[in-house]
Design an enzyme around this catalytic site. Structure first.
Site, PDB file in Angstrom:
ATOM      1  CG  LEU A   1      -2.060  -0.956   1.312  1.00  0.00           C
ATOM      2  CD1 LEU A   1      -2.766  -0.833   2.657  1.00  0.00           C
ATOM      3  CD2 LEU A   1      -3.049  -0.717   0.180  1.00  0.00           C
ATOM      4  CG  ASP A   2       1.041   4.017  -3.267  1.00  0.00           C
ATOM      5  OD1 ASP A   2       1.984   3.223  -3.457  1.00  0.00           O
ATOM      6  OD2 ASP A   2       0.327   4.463  -4.190  1.00  0.00           O
ATOM      7  N   PRO A   3       2.194   4.944   0.978  1.00  0.00           N
ATOM      8  CG  PRO A   3       4.328   5.843   1.311  1.00  0.00           C
ATOM      9  CD  PRO A   3       3.440   5.237   0.247  1.00  0.00           C
TER      10      PRO A   3
ATOM     11  CB  VAL B   1      -3.162   3.794   0.404  1.00  0.00           C
ATOM     12  CG1 VAL B   1      -4.375   2.870   0.376  1.00  0.00           C
ATOM     13  CG2 VAL B   1      -3.011   4.527  -0.923  1.00  0.00           C
TER      14      VAL B   1
END
Length: 330
Positions: free
Chosen positions: A41-43, A45
């Site tokens: 997961l992107d930071p 998100v």
């Protein structure tokens, strides 16, 4: 070190953490190195981050390959360099007053199914040995090959919110998609199909590997539970890692074959099979009888004996009608 832990954790990833940050923190909390996550997961998100602990880390490849469900927000009217709310604005296209909800819904429906998607420059995809974000940070934009992804559903979940002063339209959405899908790129491509620039302004993963957002636990709470000696109460069984695969229940004879890694011929099987749950929700799955495995539409299946996962089988790459063990777990 605690090397006896085994199972799946449903971690709630908070904004600002990378997926690796979560893994590193858990290694300290649980006092074990055998930990991995089931899909980055992107930071920015938030949401469900499946974590495999102990022997369950052998199943990470299936966790990463599983479908995911996300809920988020699209903003139409300007795009950013990172395709999300964190990046600098690169293009502004004020939205006209005649954009309707039905036009948006129709455009979203065209993304459902197998589609081609070009990964964003700000991503970890490697081209010529370098990650795309390394090129992007150096001010370079390079050609990226499109990749096939599957969008099972993509729907608007709120009325559109007009900011007429700034020419912006915002709405919420829900998407169920395959591994490798960049949801922020999906938002950008949706806006582009409507004739505007756009970006993904919010995102949360709400389901993965049968794990749901309502049951996800923050790291601080996991630490409290560990200190109270009740970690076993929040560890899910390894079978959650293969929730996307059809389930085949073995007979005793077949179990004895599977445990030593023997291959199976489709014609040898008469078994109870459960279909993988398409909603990525842990519910009792429909059961039916197969006279042979040729009716399975997937390349792999999860083999169970006495309600415990014992192996994952795959179609033999060279021999028609033969299934070989991909991973034996007993």
């Amino acid at each position: 070190m605690n090397e006896n832990l085994n199972g799946i954790l449903n971690v709630y990833k908070e904004a600002g953490w990378t997926s690796f940050d979560v893994v590193a923190k858990l290694r300290g909390i649980l006092k074990t190195k055998k930990i991995g996550h089931g899909g980055t997961l992107d930071p920015s998100v938030t949401g469900v981050l499946p974590i495999a602990v102990g022997k369950s880390t052998r199943l990470l490849e299936y966790m990463e390959a599983a479908g995911k469900i996300y809920e988020g927000q699209v903003t139409i009217g300007f795009s950013t360099e990172t395709e999300d709310a964190d990046g600098a604005i690169v293009n502004q296209t004020p939205v006209k007053n005649n954009l309707t909800e039905s036009e948006i819904d129709s455009a979203m429906s065209h993304f459902v199914g197998k589609i081609k998607q070009i990964p964003p420059m700000y991503s970890a995809v490697k081209i010529n040995g370098k990650k795309l974000y390394e090129y992007a940070r150096a001010g370079q934009t390079i050609e990226r090959p499109a990749r096939e992804i599957t969008i099972k559903s993509f729907v608007r979940t709120s009325p559109i919110d007009w900011n007429k002063e700034e020419g912006l339209v915002t709405f919420s959405f829900k998407v169920e998609c395959s591994k490798g899908t960049y949801v922020r790129t999906l938002a950008v491509d949706l806006a582009d199909s409507l004739g505007y620039a756009g970006h993904m302004s919010k995102l949360q993963r709400t389901a993965s590997n049968g794990l749901l957002i309502k049951d996800a636990i923050k790291l601080s709470k996991i630490e409290e539970i560990k200190e109270s000696g009740k970690l076993s109460t929040i560890l899910y069984p390894a079978e959650y890692a293969v929730s996307d695969l059809p389930r085949v229940n073995l007979t005793t004879v077949q179990f004895d074959m599977a445990r030593v890694g023997k291959k199976f011929a489709q014609s040898d099987w008469t078994n109870e099979v459960e279909t993988a749950d398409s909603s990525v929700n842990k519910t009792k799955q429909q059961e039916y009888l197969l006279t042979d495995l040729s009716l399975l539409t997937t390349e792999k299946f999860a083999a169970f004996y006495n309600d415990k996962l014992v192996a994952v089988y795959m179609k033999h790459p060279e021999k028609e009608g033969i299934w070989k063990p991909n991973k034996v777990l007993v």
